[in-house]
Structure formats: structure tokens, C-alpha cells
Motif scaffolding. Sequence first.
Motif, PDB file in Angstrom:
ATOM      1  N   ASP A 193       5.558  11.985  -5.334  1.00 24.44           N
ATOM      2  CA  ASP A 193       6.743  11.918  -6.016  1.00 24.44           C
ATOM      3  C   ASP A 193       7.752  10.541  -5.880  1.00 24.44           C
ATOM      4  N   GLN A 194       7.224   9.926  -4.625  1.00 22.99           N
ATOM      5  CA  GLN A 194       8.161   8.785  -4.602  1.00 22.99           C
ATOM      6  C   GLN A 194       7.260   7.555  -5.391  1.00 22.99           C
ATOM      7  N   LEU A 195       6.433   7.759  -5.831  1.00 21.50           N
ATOM      8  CA  LEU A 195       5.173   6.581  -6.259  1.00 21.50           C
ATOM      9  C   LEU A 195       6.028   5.631  -7.379  1.00 21.50           C
ATOM     10  N   LEU A 196       6.559   6.484  -8.515  1.00 22.29           N
ATOM     11  CA  LEU A 196       7.058   5.581  -9.575  1.00 22.29           C
ATOM     12  C   LEU A 196       8.393   4.560  -9.004  1.00 22.29           C
ATOM     13  N   GLU A 197       9.167   5.333  -8.106  1.00 25.33           N
ATOM     14  CA  GLU A 197      10.373   4.695  -7.671  1.00 25.33           C
ATOM     15  C   GLU A 197      10.011   3.431  -6.951  1.00 25.33           C
ATOM     16  N   ILE A 198       8.840   3.649  -6.005  1.00 26.85           N
ATOM     17  CA  ILE A 198       8.100   2.413  -5.116  1.00 26.85           C
ATOM     18  C   ILE A 198       7.593   1.351  -6.062  1.00 26.85           C
TER      19      ILE A 198
ATOM     20  N   GLY B   9       8.038   6.502   9.138  1.00 28.26           N
ATOM     21  CA  GLY B   9       6.697   7.400   9.023  1.00 28.26           C
ATOM     22  C   GLY B   9       6.203   7.187   7.473  1.00 28.26           C
ATOM     23  N   PHE B  10       5.230   7.603   7.202  1.00 25.22           N
ATOM     24  CA  PHE B  10       4.663   7.738   5.714  1.00 25.22           C
ATOM     25  C   PHE B  10       5.324   8.432   4.871  1.00 25.22           C
ATOM     26  N   ASP B  11       5.965   9.339   5.572  1.00 27.48           N
ATOM     27  CA  ASP B  11       6.802  10.323   4.607  1.00 27.48           C
ATOM     28  C   ASP B  11       8.251  10.145   4.689  1.00 27.48           C
ATOM     29  N   ALA B  12       8.675   9.060   5.137  1.00 24.88           N
ATOM     30  CA  ALA B  12      10.201   8.483   5.052  1.00 24.88           C
ATOM     31  C   ALA B  12      10.808   8.870   3.830  1.00 24.88           C
ATOM     32  N   PRO B  13      12.026   9.050   3.751  1.00 21.90           N
ATOM     33  CA  PRO B  13      12.766   9.128   2.509  1.00 21.90           C
ATOM     34  C   PRO B  13      12.715   7.854   1.570  1.00 21.90           C
ATOM     35  N   ILE B  14      12.818   8.146   0.160  1.00 18.57           N
ATOM     36  CA  ILE B  14      12.647   6.994  -0.682  1.00 18.57           C
ATOM     37  C   ILE B  14      13.569   5.934  -0.508  1.00 18.57           C
TER      38      ILE B  14
ATOM     39  N   TRP C 150      -2.395  13.021  -1.251  1.00 21.46           N
ATOM     40  CA  TRP C 150      -3.119  12.141  -2.071  1.00 21.46           C
ATOM     41  C   TRP C 150      -3.069  12.253  -3.387  1.00 21.46           C
ATOM     42  N   VAL C 151      -3.247  11.338  -4.143  1.00 19.33           N
ATOM     43  CA  VAL C 151      -3.241  11.535  -5.687  1.00 19.33           C
ATOM     44  C   VAL C 151      -4.415  10.654  -6.186  1.00 19.33           C
ATOM     45  N   ASP C 152      -5.100  11.120  -7.319  1.00 21.00           N
ATOM     46  CA  ASP C 152      -6.067  10.181  -7.749  1.00 21.00           C
ATOM     47  C   ASP C 152      -5.379   8.935  -8.347  1.00 21.00           C
ATOM     48  N   PRO C 153      -6.166   7.723  -7.621  1.00 21.85           N
ATOM     49  CA  PRO C 153      -5.570   6.407  -7.950  1.00 21.85           C
ATOM     50  C   PRO C 153      -5.504   6.066  -9.527  1.00 21.85           C
ATOM     51  N   LEU C 154      -6.555   6.283 -10.164  1.00 21.83           N
ATOM     52  CA  LEU C 154      -6.483   6.066 -11.353  1.00 21.83           C
ATOM     53  C   LEU C 154      -5.313   6.561 -12.203  1.00 21.83           C
ATOM     54  N   ILE C 155      -5.096   7.624 -11.929  1.00 25.64           N
ATOM     55  CA  ILE C 155      -3.872   8.092 -12.585  1.00 25.64           C
ATOM     56  C   ILE C 155      -2.918   7.825 -12.017  1.00 25.64           C
ATOM     57  N   ALA C 156      -2.630   7.466 -10.750  1.00 22.09           N
ATOM     58  CA  ALA C 156      -1.547   6.871 -10.476  1.00 22.09           C
ATOM     59  C   ALA C 156      -1.210   5.486 -10.922  1.00 22.09           C
ATOM     60  N   ALA C 157      -2.185   4.737 -11.109  1.00 22.80           N
ATOM     61  CA  ALA C 157      -2.115   3.430 -11.669  1.00 22.80           C
ATOM     62  C   ALA C 157      -1.678   3.471 -12.943  1.00 22.80           C
ATOM     63  N   GLY C 158      -2.036   4.391 -13.925  1.00 21.15           N
ATOM     64  CA  GLY C 158      -1.560   4.786 -15.312  1.00 21.15           C
ATOM     65  C   GLY C 158      -0.081   5.126 -15.317  1.00 21.15           C
ATOM     66  N   ALA C 159       0.033   6.049 -14.330  1.00 23.94           N
ATOM     67  CA  ALA C 159       1.736   6.227 -14.275  1.00 23.94           C
ATOM     68  C   ALA C 159       2.629   5.324 -13.870  1.00 23.94           C
ATOM     69  N   MET C 160       2.013   4.405 -12.583  1.00 21.68           N
ATOM     70  CA  MET C 160       2.879   3.572 -12.329  1.00 21.68           C
ATOM     71  C   MET C 160       3.125   2.428 -13.181  1.00 21.68           C
ATOM     72  N   GLY C 161       2.074   1.980 -13.840  1.00 20.77           N
ATOM     73  CA  GLY C 161       1.993   1.030 -14.889  1.00 20.77           C
ATOM     74  C   GLY C 161       3.021   1.275 -15.982  1.00 20.77           C
TER      75      GLY C 161
ATOM     76  N   SER D 201       0.799  -1.095   0.192  1.00 17.85           N
ATOM     77  CA  SER D 201      -0.018  -0.151  -0.110  1.00 17.85           C
ATOM     78  C   SER D 201       0.914   1.279  -0.013  1.00 17.85           C
ATOM     79  N   VAL D 202       0.353   2.188  -0.783  1.00 15.51           N
ATOM     80  CA  VAL D 202       1.187   3.469  -0.824  1.00 15.51           C
ATOM     81  C   VAL D 202       0.331   4.728   0.032  1.00 15.51           C
ATOM     82  N   ALA D 203      -0.498   4.253   0.773  1.00 12.75           N
ATOM     83  CA  ALA D 203      -1.267   5.302   1.450  1.00 12.75           C
ATOM     84  C   ALA D 203      -0.344   6.549   2.004  1.00 12.75           C
ATOM     85  N   MET D 204      -1.050   7.656   1.800  1.00  9.19           N
ATOM     86  CA  MET D 204      -0.489   9.009   2.531  1.00  9.19           C
ATOM     87  C   MET D 204       0.895   9.211   2.522  1.00  9.19           C
ATOM     88  N   GLY D 205       1.609   8.604   1.415  1.00 10.60           N
ATOM     89  CA  GLY D 205       3.036   9.078   1.235  1.00 10.60           C
ATOM     90  C   GLY D 205       3.234  10.055   0.185  1.00 10.60           C
TER      91      GLY D 205
END
Length: 293
Positions: free
Chosen positions: A13-18, A266-271, A62-73, A6-10
Motif C-alpha cells: 500500500d506504499q508503492l504509489l506514494e513511493i 526496515g523494509f516496513d518503515a512508515p511511508i 510481494w506484488v506481481d511486478p507487472l501489475i505494480a508497474a502499471g499501477a505506479m505508471g 528498489s521497492v523489495a519486500m515493502g
Amino acid sequence: MQYTCSVAMGPIDQLLEIARTAEEVGFDSIALPDSLFYMEKQSADYPYTPDGSRMWNEDTPWVDPLIAAGAMGAVTSTLRFYTNVMKLGSRNPLLLARQVGSVANLTGDRFGFGVGIGWAPEEFEWCGVPYAKRGKRVDEMIEVIKLVLGGGMVEFHGEFYDFDRLQMSPAPSAPVPFYVGGHTDVALKRAARVGDGWTSAMMTGEQLAETIGTINALRAEYGRVDQPFEFQAVCIDKFGVDGHRELAEAGVTDNIVIPWVFDGLGFDAPIEQKKDSLKRFADTYIHSGWQDR
């Protein structure tokens, strides 16, 4: 048992690397949370904390989850994504069908649609949708979205939504799985009746085992017990290999985790710290072979 991060509340700008790291170390999926906005005053209790308070504040990202899925995909090739869960009640089903179909196509059918109703009256009213009859409306929304995503020329004439023949192209090349969230009796019945899986919020292992038994009994009543079904769990008291084994024995098919939180970060820990947590978790659980023993 599969493992989902889960990538809740992070930070967004870390999403793609995660996503890249999660795929590299062997996670099956990414769970994407949903929140439209933070209202300064809430008129209803948040249903998943003991005192009804929210676990985030106005500055939580927060980020729109559908946009996030497209970007991470776009930066992965095997990792799956699902909303966990998208609150349908304040949205429009035809617009959602267009968006969900787009994400499914762009990710090569690596997307699952986790759905719920929504708990906050403000999210409904301020988006122009009545809070009343929200459960029945969401039932109809699920029917509409599935119908449109199935492809071809379709029409629908219901209590809340009414449209003549239309088609959205291209339809996904495989059915988009629907995972239904919620802990209430009506939510469990909805999951058993129309879902390809059920997804939990925070629960104990005992609560999960009881709920899984209830849903399986309901699925038998609906004649769906032989169909594939996922149980996605967020467990708050089963840890270590033995705890994960207990969850699998209880029927959990997908364990949703936040490895850096387990490591005391924490949720905002460094990548880089989050990447280390992902790798450490994968070594301990995904690649340890405990499921083969």
C-alpha cells in the motif's frame, strides 16, 4: 550514472506514494522484485546468500511486478519501471508477451523487462513446468516474447514452444529493453548475447568491476560491443560519493538502492520516513553534482 529505487519486500500500500516521491525528487527508475509464493520447505539453496537461506519469510509482502508497474505508471509521467528480475521459467511466454506489451503501452514505453530463470524447483513444478532444461527453455521464451512484441503476424516453431501465425495488438511503439539477471557464466553469456543490459543481485564493487569486464569481452565476441547496454548494480560495499564514483568508473550505469535501508530503517518503515529517505538520498547523490566534477 542513473539511480533506481528498489521497492523489495515493502508494504504494497506504499508503492504509489513511493513512485510519486521518487519521481518528484529525481530518481530515474523503480526496480520491481518478483516472487510467486513462499514454500514452507525449500529443496534448493537460495543462490544469493552465503548459507542458501531466504531473506524473507511467509509473511513478507510481494506484488506481481507487472501489475505494480502499471499501477505506479498511472500516477507518474517520467519515472521508468523494470522487473528486477521476473523469473520466466515457471511462466508462459505468450501470456507474458501480452502482459509486458500492455504495461509498455500503458506506461508510454517507460518499462524495461528484467528477466531471469528462477532458482526454486517448487516454482516450476507447482506451476506445471519441468525444472529440467530450464535454461534452454528460458532462452526460447526470450526469443518468443521479443518476436511477439515486435508486432505484426508472427509464428514460432521451437523445441519447447510451437505456434502458427498470430498477432498481438497494439505492439509497443518502441522496443521493450530486456535486462538479463544472473551471476553464472551461462547467465553472463545470455546477457551479452541477447540483452540490452545486465542486472546484478548483491555484489561487492570488486565483483561488479570483474563481471562488467567479462560481459564487455563477451559482447565483443558476439559483435555487440557498439550497441547500447546497461549495467544495473546492487552493490554492498561502495557508499558515499566516493563509492558511487568508483562504481561509475567501473562501468555501472544504474545504481539500484533502497534509501531507507541505508538510513537504518526496515523494509516496513512508515511511508513518511521512506519519503524523507528518498529526498535525503536525492539531495546527497542525484542533485549534488558529483558526476560533473
